[in-house]
Scaffold this motif. Structure first.
Motif, PDB file in Angstrom:
ATOM      1  N   ALA A  21     -34.277  -6.937  -8.616  1.00  0.00           N
ATOM      2  CA  ALA A  21     -34.864  -5.619  -8.907  1.00  0.00           C
ATOM      3  C   ALA A  21     -33.888  -4.503  -8.543  1.00  0.00           C
ATOM      4  CB  ALA A  21     -36.175  -5.463  -8.139  1.00  0.00           C
ATOM      5  N   SER A  22     -33.246  -4.615  -7.386  1.00  0.00           N
ATOM      6  CA  SER A  22     -32.355  -3.542  -6.936  1.00  0.00           C
ATOM      7  C   SER A  22     -31.059  -3.503  -7.748  1.00  0.00           C
ATOM      8  CB  SER A  22     -32.036  -3.705  -5.444  1.00  0.00           C
ATOM      9  OG  SER A  22     -33.203  -3.504  -4.671  1.00  0.00           O
ATOM     10  N   LEU A  23     -30.615  -4.648  -8.251  1.00  0.00           N
ATOM     11  CA  LEU A  23     -29.441  -4.649  -9.142  1.00  0.00           C
ATOM     12  C   LEU A  23     -29.727  -3.818 -10.386  1.00  0.00           C
ATOM     13  CD1 LEU A  23     -28.207  -8.360  -9.098  1.00  0.00           C
ATOM     14  CD2 LEU A  23     -26.947  -6.348  -8.272  1.00  0.00           C
ATOM     15  N   ARG A  24     -30.913  -4.009 -10.957  1.00  0.00           N
ATOM     16  CA  ARG A  24     -31.261  -3.247 -12.171  1.00  0.00           C
ATOM     17  C   ARG A  24     -31.444  -1.774 -11.840  1.00  0.00           C
ATOM     18  NH1 ARG A  24     -28.813  -6.536 -15.187  1.00  0.00           N
ATOM     19  NH2 ARG A  24     -29.942  -8.358 -15.962  1.00  0.00           N
ATOM     20  N   GLU A  25     -32.098  -1.484 -10.714  1.00  0.00           N
ATOM     21  CA  GLU A  25     -32.258  -0.077 -10.313  1.00  0.00           C
ATOM     22  C   GLU A  25     -30.906   0.574 -10.101  1.00  0.00           C
ATOM     23  OE1 GLU A  25     -34.797   0.067  -6.816  1.00  0.00           O
ATOM     24  OE2 GLU A  25     -36.353  -0.989  -7.937  1.00  0.00           O
ATOM     25  N   GLY A  26     -29.944  -0.223  -9.639  1.00  0.00           N
ATOM     26  CA  GLY A  26     -28.607   0.309  -9.369  1.00  0.00           C
ATOM     27  C   GLY A  26     -27.726   0.367 -10.610  1.00  0.00           C
ATOM     28  N   GLY A  27     -28.260  -0.050 -11.759  1.00  0.00           N
ATOM     29  CA  GLY A  27     -27.538   0.093 -13.011  1.00  0.00           C
ATOM     30  C   GLY A  27     -26.727  -1.117 -13.426  1.00  0.00           C
ATOM     31  N   TYR A  28     -26.877  -2.231 -12.723  1.00  0.00           N
ATOM     32  CA  TYR A  28     -26.129  -3.434 -13.107  1.00  0.00           C
ATOM     33  C   TYR A  28     -26.598  -3.934 -14.468  1.00  0.00           C
ATOM     34  CZ  TYR A  28     -24.169  -8.116 -12.952  1.00  0.00           C
ATOM     35  OH  TYR A  28     -23.479  -9.259 -13.251  1.00  0.00           O
ATOM     36  N   ARG A  29     -25.655  -4.236 -15.366  1.00  0.00           N
ATOM     37  CA  ARG A  29     -26.019  -4.618 -16.729  1.00  0.00           C
ATOM     38  C   ARG A  29     -25.725  -6.064 -17.080  1.00  0.00           C
ATOM     39  NH1 ARG A  29     -26.383  -0.196 -20.484  1.00  0.00           N
ATOM     40  NH2 ARG A  29     -26.590   1.753 -19.327  1.00  0.00           N
ATOM     41  N   GLY A  30     -25.051  -6.796 -16.168  1.00  0.00           N
ATOM     42  CA  GLY A  30     -24.727  -8.196 -16.462  1.00  0.00           C
ATOM     43  C   GLY A  30     -25.942  -9.089 -16.313  1.00  0.00           C
ATOM     44  N   LEU A  64     -45.147 -10.529  -6.776  1.00  0.00           N
ATOM     45  CA  LEU A  64     -44.419  -9.293  -6.457  1.00  0.00           C
ATOM     46  C   LEU A  64     -44.340  -8.374  -7.672  1.00  0.00           C
ATOM     47  CD1 LEU A  64     -41.658 -10.825  -4.157  1.00  0.00           C
ATOM     48  CD2 LEU A  64     -43.594  -9.403  -3.456  1.00  0.00           C
ATOM     49  N   ARG A  65     -44.290  -8.974  -8.874  1.00  0.00           N
ATOM     50  CA  ARG A  65     -44.360  -8.212 -10.118  1.00  0.00           C
ATOM     51  C   ARG A  65     -45.058  -9.091 -11.152  1.00  0.00           C
ATOM     52  NH1 ARG A  65     -42.601  -5.037  -7.178  1.00  0.00           N
ATOM     53  NH2 ARG A  65     -41.032  -3.389  -7.441  1.00  0.00           N
ATOM     54  N   PRO A  66     -45.711  -8.462 -12.136  1.00  0.00           N
ATOM     55  CA  PRO A  66     -46.293  -9.264 -13.216  1.00  0.00           C
ATOM     56  C   PRO A  66     -45.190  -9.843 -14.117  1.00  0.00           C
ATOM     57  CG  PRO A  66     -46.587  -6.916 -13.644  1.00  0.00           C
ATOM     58  CD  PRO A  66     -45.970  -7.029 -12.278  1.00  0.00           C
ATOM     59  N   ALA A  71     -39.046  -9.840 -18.084  1.00  0.00           N
ATOM     60  CA  ALA A  71     -38.494  -9.689 -19.430  1.00  0.00           C
ATOM     61  C   ALA A  71     -37.978  -8.272 -19.636  1.00  0.00           C
ATOM     62  CB  ALA A  71     -39.567 -10.029 -20.458  1.00  0.00           C
ATOM     63  N   GLU A  72     -38.775  -7.296 -19.206  1.00  0.00           N
ATOM     64  CA  GLU A  72     -38.373  -5.895 -19.389  1.00  0.00           C
ATOM     65  C   GLU A  72     -37.069  -5.576 -18.667  1.00  0.00           C
ATOM     66  OE1 GLU A  72     -41.771  -3.768 -17.934  1.00  0.00           O
ATOM     67  OE2 GLU A  72     -42.977  -4.343 -19.682  1.00  0.00           O
ATOM     68  N   HIS A  73     -36.814  -6.237 -17.551  1.00  0.00           N
ATOM     69  CA  HIS A  73     -35.612  -5.949 -16.768  1.00  0.00           C
ATOM     70  C   HIS A  73     -34.520  -6.997 -16.939  1.00  0.00           C
ATOM     71  CE1 HIS A  73     -38.625  -3.331 -14.983  1.00  0.00           C
ATOM     72  NE2 HIS A  73     -37.619  -2.580 -14.602  1.00  0.00           N
ATOM     73  N   ALA A  74     -34.719  -7.893 -17.920  1.00  0.00           N
ATOM     74  CA  ALA A  74     -33.729  -8.938 -18.202  1.00  0.00           C
ATOM     75  C   ALA A  74     -33.335  -9.688 -16.935  1.00  0.00           C
ATOM     76  CB  ALA A  74     -32.503  -8.336 -18.896  1.00  0.00           C
ATOM     77  N   ILE A  75     -34.351 -10.069 -16.167  1.00  0.00           N
ATOM     78  CA  ILE A  75     -34.114 -10.919 -15.002  1.00  0.00           C
ATOM     79  C   ILE A  75     -34.658 -12.306 -15.338  1.00  0.00           C
ATOM     80  CG2 ILE A  75     -34.688 -11.318 -12.570  1.00  0.00           C
ATOM     81  CD1 ILE A  75     -35.014  -8.236 -12.295  1.00  0.00           C
ATOM     82  N   ALA A  76     -33.733 -13.275 -15.442  1.00  0.00           N
ATOM     83  CA  ALA A  76     -34.150 -14.630 -15.791  1.00  0.00           C
ATOM     84  C   ALA A  76     -34.633 -15.346 -14.539  1.00  0.00           C
ATOM     85  CB  ALA A  76     -32.980 -15.387 -16.421  1.00  0.00           C
ATOM     86  N   VAL A  77     -35.825 -15.927 -14.615  1.00  0.00           N
ATOM     87  CA  VAL A  77     -36.352 -16.691 -13.480  1.00  0.00           C
ATOM     88  C   VAL A  77     -36.400 -18.162 -13.867  1.00  0.00           C
ATOM     89  CG1 VAL A  77     -38.258 -16.986 -11.841  1.00  0.00           C
ATOM     90  CG2 VAL A  77     -37.770 -14.710 -12.787  1.00  0.00           C
ATOM     91  N   ARG A  78     -35.577 -18.957 -13.183  1.00  0.00           N
ATOM     92  CA  ARG A  78     -35.623 -20.412 -13.390  1.00  0.00           C
ATOM     93  C   ARG A  78     -36.496 -20.988 -12.281  1.00  0.00           C
ATOM     94  NH1 ARG A  78     -31.128 -22.898 -16.621  1.00  0.00           N
ATOM     95  NH2 ARG A  78     -32.239 -24.721 -15.857  1.00  0.00           N
TER      96      ARG A  78
END
Ligand code: FAD
Length: 411
Positions: A21-30, A64-66, A71-78
């Motif tokens: 979450a904090s990576l996305r808030e900080g602008g990380y795009r990878g 912690l989040r729905p 998906a909205e933040h492009a965080i893949a959860v394996r």
């Protein structure tokens, strides 16, 4: 540097989630991938021994989040996938399913696991531990039909669970090897207040009692102590602390010592590997620079924020003031700073009138404050510890002393 493989996080718990979450808030795009061996999405553990156990919230309420968030933040959860090896030379993580994930940076957020009780009978049905949602589900289900509970260990989880039992009208005995509850975590004065409150609610305590065995024919029926006492119980909860999940790091040749060793930036010996949360041992300015391993939501969240800031170009040492809470029936305990060890403890307030705080000093410095049902002091304490302001012990003990004004005064 060129970000092609992205950031892989091993452990999809409180710290792993926050890192993403904090990576996305900080602008990380990878690419960001969370690898977690538990099923489902990241969830918070604190309610497991409190609201969830009391039936006041369900699994969805712990998330912690729905699902849509990821998906909205492009965080893949394996999820349901265990990381089994780290290849540091080629920068990739091997998963139990056979896949490998390449990384530019790897964050270990593997948490901790329950310390096993090394006595005969510890594997009998009816003996439980409480770490995961699955543990809590199993416990909550059997708790409905239980008459007598024995809790092994008077730590936070043991006491929280004991409070739940008392609230449900279930007879509960807490068995502890040392002479008071929470001896590793709070001052003797605070421990006495907490013990008295539980006792008044009907919780029985057995101190100085080492567990020799759990007895029962085919399932737990009681706990036997080394001095020959037996506590009958149809359910036993073992809460004797945790061990850091450091095996993966150790096997990859990273230094470990009661936790994965990291520096003030939460970086391991390998500049491409960080470690955060329960699994990491970091040098703390709140422990005179000694390495500490903390087990709290605050440490998971703030450690993740610190690493995410570094990975998005704003490096800073991890200096956040540690804080913690534990809800035990009517008791709301909050701790700011690292109180242990201390050589002076000063009480402010009264248990039966607005709550009590214990201000702990090491030498002439305020190092921590324990507050029982006194939330205002806790917030002020965090500010005092952040700014390094130490109120005089004599002032703290004086009810007329305006602590808030002292904390807020201009430097
Ligand atoms: P975790 O949340 O444990 O997450 C680590 C995850 O990594 C786990 O899902 C684990 O299974 C997974 N994992 C481990 N190894 C691998 C691997 N090789 N591959 C894939 N996945 C792996 N703290 C408070 O501050 N206040 C409270 O009131 C409080 N109450 C609590 C109540 C309970 C019942 C429990 C168990 C804990 C409580 N805590 C509380 C502590 C707090 O929940 C933890 O400190 C916090 O969860 C730590 O976060 P973490 O991400 O480091 O570890």
């Amino acid at each position: 540097s060129l970000r092609m493989n992205g950031i892989v996080v091993v452990g999809a718990g409180q710290a792993g989630f926050q890192l993403g979450a904090s990576l996305r808030e900080g602008g990380y795009r990878g690419p960001v991938t969370l690898v977690g061996d538990e099923p489902g999405l990241p969830y918070g553990r604190p309610p497991l021994s409190k609201a969830y156990m009391l039936g006041k919230t369900d699994a969805a309420g712990l998330a912690l989040r729905p699902e849509a968030y990821y998906a909205e933040h492009a965080i893949a959860v394996r999820a349901g996938t265990r990381a089994v090896a780290i290849d540091r030379r080629d920068r990739r993580v091997g998963l139990a399913c056979g896949d490998t994930l390449p990384y530019d940076h790897l964050v270990l957020a593997t948490g901790s696991r329950n310390r096993p009780l090394p006595v005969p009978g510890a594997d009998l049905p009816g003996v439980h531990q409480l770490r995961t949602l699955a543990d809590a589900e199993a416990l909550r289900t059997v708790l409905a039909g239980v008459a007598a509970v024995a809790v092994v260990g008077a730590g936070f989880i043991g006491l929280e669970f004991a409070a739940v039992c008392a609230q449900k009208g279930i007879a509960v005995t807490v068995i502890e090897g040392l002479d008071r509850p929470l001896s590793r975590s709070v001052s003797p004065g605070m421990a006495a207040l907490i013990e008295a409150s539980h006792a008044a609610a009907g919780v029985r305590f057995l101190f100085g009692a080492a567990v020799a065995a759990i007895e029962g024919e085919g399932r737990a029926a009681g706990v036997v102590t080394r001095d020959g006492r037996t506590v009958p119980a149809d359910l036993v909860l073992v809460g004797i602390g945790v061990l850091p999940n450091q095996d993966l790091a150790e096997a990859a040749g990273l230094p470990v010592a009661n936790g994965i060793a990291v520096d003030a930036m939460l970086l391991t010996d390998d500049p491409a590997v960080s470690a955060i949360g329960d699994c990491a041992a970091h040098p703390s300015p709140h422990a005179e620079g000694a390495r500490v391993r903390l087990e709290s939501v605050q440490n998971a969240v703030d450690g993740a924020r610190c690493v995410a800031a570094r990975l998005t170009g704003r490096p800073a040492a991890y200096t956040a003031v540690p804080w913690f809470w534990s809800d035990q029936g009517p008791l709301k305990l909050q701790i700011a700073g690292l109180c242990m060890p201390h050589d002076r403890a000063v009480r402010r307030g009264a248990a039966d009138a607005g709550g009590v705080s214990v201000f702990c000093y090491r030498g002439d410095r305020l190092v921590g404050v324990e507050s029982l049902n006194r939330a205002g002091d806790h917030m002020i304490a965090r500010r005092l510890l952040q700014t390094g302001l130490t109120p005089e012990p004599e002032a703290v003990a004086d009810p007329a002393f305006d602590l808030k004004a002292f904390a807020l005064r201009p430097a």
